[in-house]
Design an enzyme around this catalytic site. Structure first.
Site, PDB file in Angstrom:
ATOM      1  N   GLU A   1      43.875  41.070  47.357  1.00 16.63           N
ATOM      2  CA  GLU A   1      43.657  39.626  47.269  1.00 16.63           C
ATOM      3  C   GLU A   1      44.079  38.914  48.554  1.00 16.63           C
ATOM      4  OE1 GLU A   1      45.281  38.198  43.565  1.00 16.63           O
ATOM      5  OE2 GLU A   1      44.121  39.635  42.390  1.00 16.63           O
TER       6      GLU A   1
ATOM      7  N   GLU B   1      41.074  44.789  39.136  1.00 14.59           N
ATOM      8  CA  GLU B   1      41.999  44.017  38.302  1.00 14.59           C
ATOM      9  C   GLU B   1      41.160  43.052  37.478  1.00 14.59           C
ATOM     10  OE1 GLU B   1      45.629  42.696  40.279  1.00 14.59           O
ATOM     11  OE2 GLU B   1      45.459  40.790  39.213  1.00 14.59           O
TER      12      GLU B   1
END
Length: 340
Positions: free
Chosen positions: A145, A253
């Site tokens: 991320e 995720e």
């Protein structure tokens, strides 16, 4: 619907049903995915357990008809501590698993990108090579991320710094841990300051340094804090701009949020049930149509957490769990691998 009645969803001791479509273009074994595990429509199912609250891999596997295909973990590293403490805590539990799942190691350079050096990279590589020697394939999800802006991680919002640190990690891994793969894994929901969907293109290290592509992709509901059903084709519409026709793709995720008023058992507004929200997200993650659209879609890793969190300015208690939470949702997850 993806789910069967209890009568039709009985399981035998035989291997699970694996539906291999005509468009399959990858070999699961090449990426370490075990055949005798949770695989739905040729899409492997994994979990990120909430280890810090006492969740265990064994508990999650006991709630499934077959063991998870992928076990994820978050591992911090710094100049002051290169022991990989989260991995060390789980090592014995991992070595007890059979068949061997893929170990998805989310490596977090907590000192920042410019402080990450070859000694830290080598510490990761040597530890993961030891795991390779025990029969595990490892996916290194490095500085995940990284495209979140303003930066929500110590390693975020700096394309040049990210590429520099990525090259250090890749060089070490390929020299010292040949049973590992580098996974580039941005977040889809980071486009507030960019006209490019997801704001991730500028962080791509290049084809030669990326083995797998991953993505953090959740269903959060309306305004990210209301209990509303996943919109039709939300998954497909989100993944299409990101999907690489030449690289195996993982939803690294994921989850479907069920929102409560903070520290209560009072559901947030929206009206949709937890069961409907999560089972409809299962449908989008593991459906036959999804696999047809993305032949190189390898697996999805469910974030099995229950936590307090700020979503779009609202503090709430959010239950992301597919297992060990709502028993009806757990039953639906259990029956995902049934013939239908």
């Amino acid at each position: 619907m993806l789910f069967l009645s209890f009568i039709l969803a009985l399981f035998s001791a035989a291997s699970p049903v694996h539906r291999i479509g005509p468009n399959r273009r990858y070999n699961p074994a090449e990426y370490g995915l075990p055949e005798n595990s949770m695989i739905i429509n040729d899409i492997s199912m994994g979990f990120l357990p909430q280890f810090e609250t006492g969740q265990t891999i064994e508990q999650l596997n006991n709630a499934l008809p077959y063991p998870m295909s992928i076990v994820g973990d978050y591992i911090s590293i710094s100049a002051e501590d290169m022991s990989l403490p989260q991995y060390q805590q789980q090592q014995a539990n991992l070595l007890a698993l059979y068949p061997r799942p893929v170990y998805m190691a989310t490596i977090m350079p907590v000192d920042g990108l410019y402080a990450f050096d070859s000694s830290q990279a080598d510490a990761v590589s040597y530890a993961m090579n030891d795991l390779n020697n025990q029969g595990f394939t490892v996916w290194i999800r490095f500085a995940y991320e990284m495209n979140g802006c303003p930066a929500w991680n110590a390693w975020g919002c700096d394309p040049a710094g990210f590429k520099q640190a990525w090259e250090i990690m890749t060089t070490s891994l390929r020299a010292n841990a040949p049973g590992c793969y580098m996974m580039w894994s941005p977040n889809i929901d980071a486009a507030s300051n960019s006209t490019y969907p997801g704001n991730y293109a500028q962080y791509y290290p290049g084809d030669a340094q990326v083995d797998l592509t991953g993505l953090s992709l959740y269903w959060f509901g309306y305004q990210q804090h209301e209990n509303t059903l996943p919109t039709t084709d939300f998954f497909i519409n989100s993944v299409t701009p990101f999907y690489d026709q030449n690289k195996p793709f993982i939803v690294a995720e994921t989850g479907a949020a069920y929102h409560y008023e903070l520290d209560t058992d009072t559901p947030a507004p929206g009206g949709a049930t937890e069961y409907d929200i999560k089972t409809q997200w299962f449908d989008q993650l593991f459906g036959t149509y999804t696999k047809t659209q993305f032949p190189l879609y390898v697996g999805a890793v469910w974030f099995n957490y229950d936590k307090d969190e700020n979503r779009n300015g609202t503090m709430q208690t959010i239950d992301y769990r597919a297992l060990l939470g709502n028993p009806d949702v757990q039953t639906a997850a259990y029956h995902l691998d049934a013939p239908y």
